[in-house]
Every structure is written in structure tokens, then in C-alpha cells.
Design a protein around this motif. Sequence first.
Motif, PDB file in Angstrom:
ATOM      1  N   PHE A 217       0.824  -1.199   0.000  1.00 37.53           N
ATOM      2  CA  PHE A 217       0.000   0.000   0.000  1.00 37.53           C
ATOM      3  C   PHE A 217       0.856   1.247   0.000  1.00 37.53           C
ATOM      4  O   PHE A 217       0.687   2.150  -0.798  1.00 37.53           O
ATOM      5  CB  PHE A 217      -0.912   0.014   1.235  1.00 37.53           C
ATOM      6  N   CYS A 218       1.826   1.264   0.880  1.00 40.34           N
ATOM      7  CA  CYS A 218       2.614   2.478   1.004  1.00 40.34           C
ATOM      8  C   CYS A 218       3.648   2.584  -0.098  1.00 40.34           C
ATOM      9  O   CYS A 218       4.097   3.656  -0.444  1.00 40.34           O
ATOM     10  CB  CYS A 218       3.312   2.520   2.349  1.00 40.34           C
ATOM     11  N   GLY A 219       4.026   1.470  -0.634  1.00 39.57           N
ATOM     12  CA  GLY A 219       5.076   1.537  -1.631  1.00 39.57           C
ATOM     13  C   GLY A 219       4.759   0.669  -2.828  1.00 39.57           C
ATOM     14  O   GLY A 219       5.600  -0.082  -3.299  1.00 39.57           O
TER      15      GLY A 219
ATOM     16  N   LEU B 101       9.128  14.579   1.500  1.00 46.03           N
ATOM     17  CA  LEU B 101       9.561  14.219   0.146  1.00 46.03           C
ATOM     18  C   LEU B 101       8.630  14.832  -0.888  1.00 46.03           C
ATOM     19  O   LEU B 101       8.852  14.717  -2.082  1.00 46.03           O
ATOM     20  CB  LEU B 101       9.464  12.691  -0.031  1.00 46.03           C
ATOM     21  N   ASP B 102       7.555  15.423  -0.418  1.00 46.61           N
ATOM     22  CA  ASP B 102       6.438  15.799  -1.297  1.00 46.61           C
ATOM     23  C   ASP B 102       6.044  17.261  -1.082  1.00 46.61           C
ATOM     24  O   ASP B 102       4.918  17.560  -0.670  1.00 46.61           O
ATOM     25  CB  ASP B 102       5.262  14.869  -0.941  1.00 46.61           C
ATOM     26  N   ARG B 148       8.770   8.603  -6.868  1.00 47.46           N
ATOM     27  CA  ARG B 148       7.386   9.040  -6.880  1.00 47.46           C
ATOM     28  C   ARG B 148       6.605   8.114  -7.800  1.00 47.46           C
ATOM     29  O   ARG B 148       7.021   7.858  -8.924  1.00 47.46           O
ATOM     30  CB  ARG B 148       7.318  10.467  -7.412  1.00 47.46           C
ATOM     31  N   LEU B 149       5.494   7.599  -7.325  1.00 47.75           N
ATOM     32  CA  LEU B 149       4.686   6.675  -8.117  1.00 47.75           C
ATOM     33  C   LEU B 149       3.621   7.442  -8.884  1.00 47.75           C
ATOM     34  O   LEU B 149       3.298   8.583  -8.563  1.00 47.75           O
ATOM     35  CB  LEU B 149       4.027   5.643  -7.201  1.00 47.75           C
ATOM     36  N   ALA B 150       3.070   6.761  -9.884  1.00 42.06           N
ATOM     37  CA  ALA B 150       2.068   7.414 -10.728  1.00 42.06           C
ATOM     38  C   ALA B 150       0.862   7.893  -9.915  1.00 42.06           C
ATOM     39  O   ALA B 150       0.235   8.894 -10.261  1.00 42.06           O
ATOM     40  CB  ALA B 150       1.624   6.448 -11.827  1.00 42.06           C
TER      41      ALA B 150
END
Lengths: 261, 194
Positions: A217-219, B101-102, B148-150
Amino acid sequence: MRAVVAGAWALTCLATFAVAAGNAAPGYAGLPGGTFKSALAYEDAKQGVRIAPFSLMRKPVTNGEFLAFVRAHPEWQRGRAPKIFAEGRYLEHWQGPTTLGDRALPEQPVTWVSWFAADAYCASVGARLPSWNEWEYAAAADETRRDARNDPAWRERILAWQSRPSDAALPRAGLQAPNAYGLQDMHGLVWEWTDDFASLLVSGDDRNQGDADRNKFCGAGALSTDDRDNYVVLMRVAMLSSLEARDATANLGFRCARSVR
Amino acid sequence: MKHLRAMATCVALLFASIGAAQAGTPAARPADSVYQLSVPLTDARGKTQDWRALEGKPRIVAMFYTSCPYMCPLIVESAKAVVHALPAAERERVGVVLISLDPARDTPAVLRDTATKRNIDTTRWLVAAPAPADVRKIAGVLDVRYRRLADGNFNHTSALVLLDAKGRIVARTEQVGPEPDAAFLSAVRAQLAK
């Protein structure tokens, strides 16, 4: 009269071409945006990653160019750049902090540079380091095709370079034929830093805590390869992800990118 | 002559002020100090100060982002666990710093909300975000890896990093949760004993 019209046409054509190429600055080639299927399987981007139009230096940054940079920015000279930004071997092949010497010819790509130094160089020329996705997208081309990755001959050629020992002197930058985007030496000369080199092997597995669902979930989006045959890309990923931002090596250089506004 | 003397005084003052501005800078700062980096941080109260302002006392630093549903609250809890494991008299002497981070989403208001939700006293802990272009630099000096993920989440190293008063990394743990990492805790105590 006819000649004038033809001339005007030619100018228009050239102008159109410049726009199509992303109005790249001298020394840069413009790349169109697009959706790119990375050889890395991003769980979060199965349909491919979106690449915005950008421009990339046609050649890796050379010793001569980097020398001009450290002269203008003495804080990046060997012996002055703090260790947290550049390890002890930073520019160790130069004869002195502002002299190249026999082991670092001006036309050779600069190596023994840390991520911080490469980042500062690019900032000094109004540019930035390319992202991994941009770099991989640009490097997928051969001389005639924008995506030559499925051609075994293309891979063989790159693997042959990767398997050569790296103790021989480096050729000059810009000797190899440009790829379909006009970029030279994307393969066959040096490895190159990317802005996000430290993102490549980050996955849920990095956090050994908690249960699998929580990690997911977190990653979400552990990286694995989508393309087992593509060792060419895997070699780069393995190499880059083994580095820290202050590290420098004998065959790692960089080139800069610019976003197209 | 008077002019000259006035000028000399001016020059002397100028040098003195330069000297003051540089006190505790390059000469005194170790080459491997993370405070070699100078970047602005904006905290949960909207105050912007340089990362270097953290110099001067041992700090536990972690990178996180507020919209992370599980791992980041755990990072907060593990930092708390380390601090609570210290004798009361020592707790004030170690700083805790959470860096986002954001930055695009972690505005001061969002950081403040998260601090409230997680019972973080922002007069004692620094919860802050760098400028977007500086995140990789801070992550670089701390060796925190992230992507960073989509969907806007991040994969990232969940580490607590212990800095000494001069900004050298002296310990690191990736053990998160309510039980403090014993080795990390003793490294904190060793810093406080100095």
C-alpha cells in the motif's frame, strides 16, 4: 524572384524544423514527448511512463567543459568540494584542481564526478540532469530507429561495450554516429548519472517491516524488469542503484537536459 | 586622513561582519557534515529557515510525506519511541526533524494538520518541506532513496538518521515501529553524553 521565394521557403522549413525539434539550444537535441515502455516494470505505470518533450545534450560533458565550470565555481574544485558532496576520488585523474594533464584530455568525457557535482554543473548552464525515464527513452534509439531495443544486434553491440574492461583510456566524446534523435555516445563511452538514480531499486522490499499488504500500500510498485533479455538496461540500473550521491567512478559521467517550455 | 580612517573602520567592520556570518561555517564544519548543504526549509508554522540552522545539537532526521497512509505514521512513531526511551532530562537535548519528500502537497497547513493528528509538538519537532528542486539534495546527503509513483505515493527508504551536533551521520536505523532499535538508541545516548 524565384530564388527569393525558394529562400523564404527554405527558411520557413528550417524554422518549422527547429520547432519540431523542441527549439533545442546549441549542443542540445530536442526530443518529442511520448509514452514510453520502460524495460523496468513499474507496477504503477503498466501502460508506460509519460515523457514530456525535453532536450538533451548531444554529447556527454567533457573534461574541458568541466574545467571551465570548476574555474568559474571554485567551490567545486578538487580538494575544495566537501566530502559529503564528492568523495575522495573526485576528479582524481586530473593533474591538479584546475589542470587536466595527460590522463584527462579536454575532449574526453569527464568522469570521477559525483551526482552533486553533475547536478551543480547542469544548474550552472541553466539545465538539469535527465530523469532515468528520459535517459532510457533517449537511449532506446539506434542510428535509424527511435526504439531499437527489440533488435538483438543492438543489444549485442552495447553488451560488448559493457563487458569490456574499463581500465583503457576513454575515447573522445562525439566520435560515434548520432542516434535517431541526434544524440551521441548514449552507449559505448561512459555510464551517465540521472537525476533520480536513487529511485531505481526502491521498492516495498526495502522496508523489511510490517506485512506485505502494508508495504504494497505504502510503496506499491516494486521495480522488477519487464524484459529479461534487456541486460543492457539492467546493467545500468544495477550500477546506478549501487551508488551514493557523493560517489565517483572511472567510467561514470553525465549530460544535462532541459525541459521544453 | 579622517576619510581614510573612516574607510578603514568601514572595511574592518565589513570584515568583522563577514567573519561573523561565517562563524561556524566552512572552517569549523566537517567536510562530511550534511550541513555543507544550504537549502531553505519551510515548516508547519510557515516559517522558512535554512537547513543549516539545525546545526548545533544532535538530531534524529527522517524523510516522509504526509499522505502516506501506513509507513510514514510508523516513522513518526519510531522517532517518538526513541525519544521516549530517553531519560526525561535528555529528551530536550535531541532534536527530531521530519522532512517531506512531497513539497508540492505538503504545505505548511498540511504539515500542521498532520502534526496535530500525530500529536507532534511543532515547537519541539521540526516538520518541514524543502523546495521541490532541493528534495533530492537532502535525500542525497542522507542517502534516502525514493521514487514518486504514478498515483502520487512514494516508495522510499524509511530510515531514522542520527546526526551529531556538527551534522555528521553517526547512526541509522530502518527498524520502524513502537520498539526503538537498541543500537540506535545507544548511539543517541552516546551523543547526548558528549
